[in-house]
Design an enzyme around this catalytic site. Structure first.
Site, mmCIF file in Angstrom:
data_model
loop_
_atom_site.group_PDB
_atom_site.id
_atom_site.type_symbol
_atom_site.label_atom_id
_atom_site.label_comp_id
_atom_site.label_asym_id
_atom_site.label_seq_id
_atom_site.Cartn_x
_atom_site.Cartn_y
_atom_site.Cartn_z
ATOM 1 N N HIS A 147 -29.250 115.100 -27.858
ATOM 2 C CA HIS A 147 -29.436 116.399 -27.193
ATOM 3 C C HIS A 147 -29.411 117.521 -28.230
ATOM 4 O O HIS A 147 -30.188 118.486 -28.158
ATOM 5 C CB HIS A 147 -28.324 116.640 -26.180
ATOM 6 C CG HIS A 147 -28.405 115.807 -24.945
ATOM 7 N ND1 HIS A 147 -29.517 115.783 -24.136
ATOM 8 C CD2 HIS A 147 -27.493 114.986 -24.353
ATOM 9 C CE1 HIS A 147 -29.302 114.973 -23.100
ATOM 10 N NE2 HIS A 147 -28.076 114.479 -23.211
ATOM 11 N N HIS A 157 -25.809 109.548 -28.688
ATOM 12 C CA HIS A 157 -26.502 110.069 -27.504
ATOM 13 C C HIS A 157 -26.412 111.598 -27.445
ATOM 14 O O HIS A 157 -27.437 112.292 -27.336
ATOM 15 C CB HIS A 157 -25.888 109.459 -26.237
ATOM 16 C CG HIS A 157 -26.437 110.025 -24.962
ATOM 17 N ND1 HIS A 157 -27.411 109.393 -24.226
ATOM 18 C CD2 HIS A 157 -26.160 111.171 -24.290
ATOM 19 C CE1 HIS A 157 -27.712 110.127 -23.170
ATOM 20 N NE2 HIS A 157 -26.957 111.207 -23.176
ATOM 21 N N GLU A 158 -25.205 112.112 -27.500
ATOM 22 C CA GLU A 158 -25.039 113.567 -27.391
ATOM 23 C C GLU A 158 -25.689 114.292 -28.560
ATOM 24 O O GLU A 158 -26.200 115.405 -28.397
ATOM 25 C CB GLU A 158 -23.553 113.931 -27.285
ATOM 26 C CG GLU A 158 -22.866 113.426 -26.026
ATOM 27 C CD GLU A 158 -23.563 113.869 -24.740
ATOM 28 O OE1 GLU A 158 -24.195 114.956 -24.734
ATOM 29 O OE2 GLU A 158 -23.492 113.131 -23.741
ATOM 30 N N HIS A 170 -32.607 117.879 -29.987
ATOM 31 C CA HIS A 170 -33.567 118.540 -29.095
ATOM 32 C C HIS A 170 -33.412 120.068 -29.194
ATOM 33 O O HIS A 170 -34.399 120.811 -29.182
ATOM 34 C CB HIS A 170 -33.317 118.065 -27.665
ATOM 35 C CG HIS A 170 -34.483 118.222 -26.741
ATOM 36 N ND1 HIS A 170 -34.443 117.789 -25.436
ATOM 37 C CD2 HIS A 170 -35.711 118.770 -26.906
ATOM 38 C CE1 HIS A 170 -35.596 118.052 -24.855
ATOM 39 N NE2 HIS A 170 -36.389 118.651 -25.727
#
Length: 692
Positions: free
Chosen positions: A484, A480-481, A487
């Site tokens: 980011h 999940h992290e 991104h």
């Protein structure tokens, strides 16, 4: 004799020359020179940076030339470089490696920085220059950046009267101080909430490594021969699923639940109640009926009504599913002649037994296959190469802010270096709870900057050379992290203010949630799920069990999330100050109103330690996780219908989502990616609330 002005200029020049915070780092991509940075450098850097930025703003606002994109918008975008560099480093450290000196500085400068932001965004002369620019002659990012700043000014209150602007400044200053105070109190509450046990028998069910870690923590706290269990930031605590002693489970749960409501120096209630009232006052000044209405104007949801509609539609089936899960657990307790009613501190312990019975899946069977570094390099990094073609090389030559931190250089699909990436894995008393991604340097073509990114976690640090084994939930957190991080890595903007993760809250979680799916991709999972002793790949039988159990406990997990999201929106939807009540009463009534007061399923964050909404930037925004997850499930369905996490699909995702930052209409970008607008049914089905 030198004049006072000449003396001041010479002093400023000396400060800039000797303070590394005021100089662009000479390391690759301006990676921070942590080895040169000392605590005493921050205050002079702040003072110098504030003074210089004030002069820059004055020059832009007072420019006699006709306002243009270059002399107004771009000039503002490029201003305040020294101040921004110092603040970025400072707040990364206060979040991940703070100390009393940094905390004191944070307390002192929170209202100063707030006042400085107001000085910029409530500046009528500056705002009028932006309004005078003809948007029709601007294109692409130039136009988007101008629109972005106009919205920032208007949301800040640039249209207010001078008297109301002063009120806004006062409110913002007080909120900044209270937000810092809340964060500092919560660190105290978390530390004070640790539970000390005299007898190892009270901790029956914990692994040898967990017991050893608890013993070391106790010794470090001055309690030789005892055991200290620290708190995670969420309501439920990971160790509860293993503890056989019910009294111990209850003790740990209640310590977690009451950590910040003990009428001591870690009690946050008075602070958050003041914050809620001030936020309402701020919204009223802006002509809005409540804070949520003001806050959501620049989000994808646009209005609190749309956000609450999504939450309500998900909450009903989630609660129904949670109640059926609770019945299963109660039936198990009764079958074992437990003689008690299911309570929150029992859920994880008994649901783990239900999972074993239903799916023949035991967490202790799975954990040996998830060693931290292997998950990172053969899982997270392997998936990134499979999906996007990027690769990683560890960099032991770069300085770090703590010995536990590791650094990597990132290379794009063409082999060209594209970023520096840090990871900080282990929990510390001086680190905020949870996990997050942050940037030390933001991507910008105009500034010729490449991204420098950090992921911060709170995993338990292994001791005595033991392997760092994590749960599958923690594996998912890593993916999940890193979503980011992707991104940020793929940002492709001219201007930093529009770059990478600088997007609405209810969009920013979307890329990270998409990347979670890579953790269960068969090819990826077999590559990283290697037994830490034998190095053998996880057997297919165990993979099948993990996948079958993926939606297990979904009613519980979605309900606790809906409760937290609804609590946040309830605090920020109040329209009259008289309707605020003491924290615990307000929370109970809000959850009752929306059918989310389920005794066995406590809210993921109890109001007194709900850091996301009081000090973490998610005020009236915690719903964003659900909005983003709905986007995620829509795209996940589209990917599965088109071959899954293929390179082609992922490159399309990079093109339309990961690389555009906030430079385009994100609702339109989403629609262009999959061919339709967001729908709720994929969320309900993929999260296990509806039959697939």
């Amino acid at each position: 004799m030198a004049t006072s002005l000449e003396y001041a200029n010479a002093q400023n020049k000396s400060i800039k020359m000797t303070n590394p915070l005021l100089q662009q780092s000479t390391l690759q991509y301006q990676a921070p020179s942590f080895n040169l940075i000392k605590e005493e450098y921050f205050k002079p850097a702040f003072e110098y940076g504030l003074e210089v930025h004030d002069k820059e703003i004055l020059a832009i606002a007072s420019n006699p030339a006709k306002p243009t994109f270059e002399n107004t918008v771009l000039a503002l975008e490029l201003s305040g470089v020294d101040l921004k560099r110092a603040k970025v480093l400072f707040y990364n450290l206060t979040g991940s490696n703070t100390n009393p000196t940094l905390q004191s500085l944070e307390t002192d400068y929170a209202p100063i920085f707030s006042a400085h932001d107001d000085k910029v965004h409530l500046n009528s002369k500056l705002y009028n220059r932006f309004k005078a620019i003809d948007l029709k002659v601007l294109k692409g990012e130039d136009r988007k950046l101008t629109e972005y700043y106009l919205q920032v000014f208007e949301l800040a209150g640039a249209n207010l009267s001078d008297a109301d602007k002063q009120k806004m400044k006062d409110i913002n200053g007080e909120l900044a101080s209270l937000g810092t105070l809340f964060g500092n109190k919560l660190l105290i509450a978390r530390k004070n909430g640790a539970i000390l046990f005299d007898n190892v028998s009270d901790l029956d069910g914990l692994s040898a490594s967990d017991l050893a870690a608890a013993k070391i923590k106790a010794t470090e706290a001055g309690h030789d021969g005892k055991y200290l269990i620290g708190l995670q930031n969420t309501t439920q605590q990971p160790l509860l699923q293993n503890l056989t002693n019910r009294a111990t489970r209850e003790k740990i749960f209640k310590s977690s639940w009451t950590r910040a409501e003990k009428n001591d120096d870690g009690d946050t209630r008075q602070v958050l109640e003041q914050m809620a009232k001030l936020r309402l006052q701020k919204a009223k000044l802006m002509g809005k009926k409540n804070f949520a209405e003001w806050k959501l104007q620049d989000q994808m949801a646009k209005t609190p009504e749309r956000a609450m509609d999504l939450l309500a539609k998900i909450a009903v089936p989630a609660v129904a599913k949670a109640k059926s899960e609770a019945k299963e657990i109660q039936d198990l307790i009764d079958a074992q002649k437990g003689g008690f009613k299911l309570e929150p501190w029992d859920w994880d312990f008994y649901s783990e037994q239900v999972r074993k019975a239903k799916y023949d899946l035991d967490e202790s069977q799975v954990k040996p296959y998830f060693e931290l570094t292997t998950v990172l390099e053969k899982g997270v990094f392997f998936a990134a190469k499979k999906m996007y073609g990027i690769t990683f090389k560890q960099r032991t030559d770069l300085p770090v802010y703590h010995p536990d931190v590791v650094a990597y250089e990132v290379f794009d699909t063409d082999g060209k270096s594209m970023a520096i990436y840090y990871l900080d894995f282990y929990t510390r008393d001086n680190k905020n709870g949870g996990a997050w991604m942050s940037s030390f340097v933001e991507q910008s073509h105009y500034l010729k900057q490449k991204p420098v990114i950090v992921n911060v976690y709170n995993f338990e640090k292994p001791i005595n050379g033991a392997p760092s084994l994590i749960s599958f939930d923690n594996v998912t957190t890593m993916f999940h992290e890193f979503g980011h991080t992707l991104h940020g890595l793929f940002a492709n903007q001219n201007y930093a203010s529009l770059s990478g993760t600088s997007v609405p809250r209810d969009f920013v979680e979307f890329p990270s949630q998409i990347n979670e799916h890579a953790a269960l991709d068969s090819e990826v999972l077999k590559n990283y799920a290697l037994h830490y002793k034998t190095k053998e790949a996880i057997p297919q039988e165990l993979i099948d069990k993990i996948k079958k159990a993926e939606s297990f406990n979904s009613g519980y997990h979605v309900t606790e999330l809906m409760a937290a999201s609804t609590l946040d929106m309830s605090w920020h939807s109040v329209e009259n100050e008289a309707d605020f009540k003491p924290t615990l009463i307000f929370e109970k009534e809000a959850l009752e109103k929306y059918g989310l007061l389920v005794n066995e399923v406590p809210t993921r964050y109890h109001t007194p330690y709900f850091a996301h909404i009081w000090s973490g930037g998610y005020s009236a925004g915690y719903y964003a996780y659900t909005w983003s997850k709905t986007l995620d499930y829509n795209v996940f369905d589209w990917m599965n219908a088109n071959g899954g996490l293929t390179r082609e699909n992922c490159e399309r995702f990079r093109k339309y989502i990961l690389s555009v930052g906030n430079s385009v209409d994100l609702n339109q970008a989403f629609k262009e990616l999959i061919g339709h607008e967001m729908e709720i049914e994929p969320y309900l089905r993929n999260s296990g609330l509806l039959e697939k």
